[in-house]
Design a protein around this motif. Structure first.
Motif, PDB file in Angstrom:
ATOM      1  N   LYS A  32       0.599  -4.788  -9.329  1.00 41.51           N
ATOM      2  CA  LYS A  32      -0.120  -6.050  -9.109  1.00 41.51           C
ATOM      3  C   LYS A  32      -0.581  -6.614 -10.454  1.00 41.51           C
ATOM      4  O   LYS A  32       0.224  -7.093 -11.224  1.00 41.51           O
ATOM      5  N   PHE A  65      -7.900  -0.263  -3.191  1.00 45.44           N
ATOM      6  CA  PHE A  65      -6.807  -1.222  -3.391  1.00 45.44           C
ATOM      7  C   PHE A  65      -7.006  -1.869  -4.751  1.00 45.44           C
ATOM      8  O   PHE A  65      -7.637  -2.917  -4.865  1.00 45.44           O
ATOM      9  N   ILE A  81      -1.879   0.459  -6.676  1.00 44.37           N
ATOM     10  CA  ILE A  81      -2.561   0.960  -5.480  1.00 44.37           C
ATOM     11  C   ILE A  81      -3.814   1.749  -5.821  1.00 44.37           C
ATOM     12  O   ILE A  81      -4.930   1.271  -5.631  1.00 44.37           O
ATOM     13  N   ASP A  82      -3.663   2.986  -6.315  1.00 48.50           N
ATOM     14  CA  ASP A  82      -4.812   3.838  -6.618  1.00 48.50           C
ATOM     15  C   ASP A  82      -4.746   4.444  -8.017  1.00 48.50           C
ATOM     16  O   ASP A  82      -5.373   5.453  -8.306  1.00 48.50           O
ATOM     17  N   ASP A 135     -11.103  -3.161  -7.963  1.00 46.13           N
ATOM     18  CA  ASP A 135     -10.739  -2.482  -6.717  1.00 46.13           C
ATOM     19  C   ASP A 135     -11.225  -3.375  -5.588  1.00 46.13           C
ATOM     20  O   ASP A 135     -12.410  -3.400  -5.255  1.00 46.13           O
ATOM     21  N   ARG A 149       0.806  -1.222   0.000  1.00 48.07           N
ATOM     22  CA  ARG A 149       0.000   0.000   0.000  1.00 48.07           C
ATOM     23  C   ARG A 149       0.842   1.277   0.000  1.00 48.07           C
ATOM     24  O   ARG A 149       0.288   2.376   0.006  1.00 48.07           O
ATOM     25  N   GLU A 161     -10.806  -3.376  -2.353  1.00 55.14           N
ATOM     26  CA  GLU A 161     -11.293  -2.746  -1.131  1.00 55.14           C
ATOM     27  C   GLU A 161     -12.654  -2.080  -1.312  1.00 55.14           C
ATOM     28  O   GLU A 161     -13.499  -2.118  -0.424  1.00 55.14           O
ATOM     29  N   ASN A 200      -6.377  -4.042  -8.034  1.00 54.05           N
ATOM     30  CA  ASN A 200      -5.747  -5.360  -8.034  1.00 54.05           C
ATOM     31  C   ASN A 200      -5.581  -5.960  -9.421  1.00 54.05           C
ATOM     32  O   ASN A 200      -4.609  -5.696 -10.105  1.00 54.05           O
TER      33      ASN A 200
END
Length: 296
Positions: free
Chosen positions: A111, A149, A125-126, A164, A81, A166, A151
Motif C-alpha cells: 500500500k 491494517f 498488511i502487518d 495502522d 488482507r 484498523e 496503510n
C-alpha cells in the motif's frame, strides 16, 4: 527716443515672462501613478492530462521520487488482507507509460510507500517492507506486533512514519526500532510530514496536525476518512477520499476538485509532481493511474 526705450523694455521683459510661464507649467505637471499588477483569482481545479493503460492491478498508491523523477505504483493485485505474495511495485513515466510493470514482486498487499536513503519502504498488511532501490530487491522486513491494517507511509529526518488504519495508530521506524507516535486515531490512513517535520494525518475526524506528544489538532472536519494527503505549502493541502473524491483544503475551508464515484473510479493514495503541479491518482479497481493538472 521714448518710443525706442519702451520697445527695449518690452524685449527685455519677454524672457522674464517666458521663464515665469515655464515655471507655472512645471508646477502644474501631474505625476503618473505607478502601474499596479492585480493577480487574477484562480479557481481551484483539476484538468485531465493522461491515463496509463488499465494493465496495473488494484493500484493503491503512487509515490514520486523528487530526485530521480521515478514514479512508483503499489499494486495489491490479490486480497488486501491476504498473505498471498501476489502484490508488486510498478514504475511508470511522467506521461503515463508503464515502464516496468513488476519492478519488484512477491509482496502480499503493498500500500503506502516512502523513500529514505536509497530504500523504498512499503506497508504490507502487518509489516513494513524495505526495498533496496538500486538492486530492486527486498532487503529487510519489520514485523509489527499486533498490527491490524498498515496503510500509508512518509519519511522525514531519517525516520519512517506509517499508519495502522484498523488499530488507530501512527508508528515510526527510527534506528531500526518501531514505536508509536500517536494512538486513538480512528480509521487513520494518510500521513504526511512538512519540511519542518510537522506530522499531519487524515482520519475519521478529518485533517489533523500533530504535536510532539502525539496530541492532534483538527484543521478540517469536513473531509473525513481521507486516503492520500499532499502538502502544497502555506497551509494548503490536497486530500483524496478512496470513494472517488479529491479535495483542496486551506484556511478558507474546502473545495471538491474531483468526483468520480458515479464512474466507479476510486481515488486512493495520490502522488504529486510538484514542478509540473500534476496530481497522480491510483484508481484501485480501475487498474490505472490517472494524471490531472492542478490549478489553484
Amino acid at each position: 527716443m521714448k518710443k525706442s526705450n519702451k520697445l527695449l523694455l518690452l524685449i527685455m521683459a519677454a524672457p522674464l515672462l517666458f521663464w515665469q510661464c515655464g515655471g507655472a507649467e512645471k508646477k502644474e505637471e501631474v505625476k503618473e501613478e505607478p502601474m499596479v499588477e492585480v493577480e487574477e483569482e484562480v479557481q481551484p481545479s483539476l484538468t485531465l492530462l493522461w491515463e496509463t493503460p488499465d494493465e496495473l492491478t488494484t493500484c493503491e498508491s503512487v509515490l514520486v521520487d523528487e530526485e530521480s523523477g521515478t514514479i512508483y505504483v503499489s499494486n495489491i493485485a490479490g486480497d488486501p488482507r491476504a498473505k498471498d505474495g501476489e502484490g508488486f511495485i510498478s514504475i511508470i513515466s511522467k506521461d503515463g507509460e508503464i515502464i516496468e510493470k513488476e519492478w519488484v514482486s512477491g509482496i502480499d498487499a503493498p500500500k503506502g510507500m516512502g523513500l529514505l536513503d536509497g530504500k523504498l519502504y512499503v506497508t504490507n498488511i502487518d509489516e513494513l517492507v524495505e526495498i533496496d532501490v538500486e538492486n530492486a530487491k527486498v532487503s529487510n522486513t519489520y514485523p509489527i506486533e499486533g498490527a491490524g491494517f498498515l496503510n500509508d507511509v512518509d519519511v522525514h529526518g531519517g525516520k519512517v512514519y506509517f499508519s495502522d488504519m484498523e488499530k488507530g495508530l501512527i508508528h515510526v521506524l527510527a534506528d531500526g526500532e518501531i514505536s508509536v507516535v500517536a494512538e486513538g486515531q480512528a480509521s487513520i490512513n494518510g500521513v504526511r510530514l512538512s519540511e519542518d517535520g510537522t506530522l499531519y494525518g487524515l482520519d475519521g475526524e478529518g485533517l489533523k496536525k500533530y504535536g510532539e506528544s502525539g496530541t492532534a489538532e483538527i484543521l478540517n472536519s469536513k473531509v473525513t476518512g481521507g486516503d492520500g494527503l499532499i502538502i502544497l505549502g502555506d497551509d494548503v493541502y490536497i486530500a483524496s477520499r478512496w470513494v472517488g473524491e479529491i479535495w483542496i483544503i486551506d484556511g478558507n475551508g474546502e473545495t471538491k476538485l474531483l468526483d468520480t464515484k458515479d464512474a466507479g473510479s476510486n481515488t486512493a493514495d495520490i502522488g504529486y509532481l510538484e514542478d509540473e503541479k500534476i496530481v497522480l491518482v491510483p484508481t484501485f479497481m480501475k487498474n490505472k493511474v490517472v494524471a490531472y493538472k492542478l490549478a489553484y
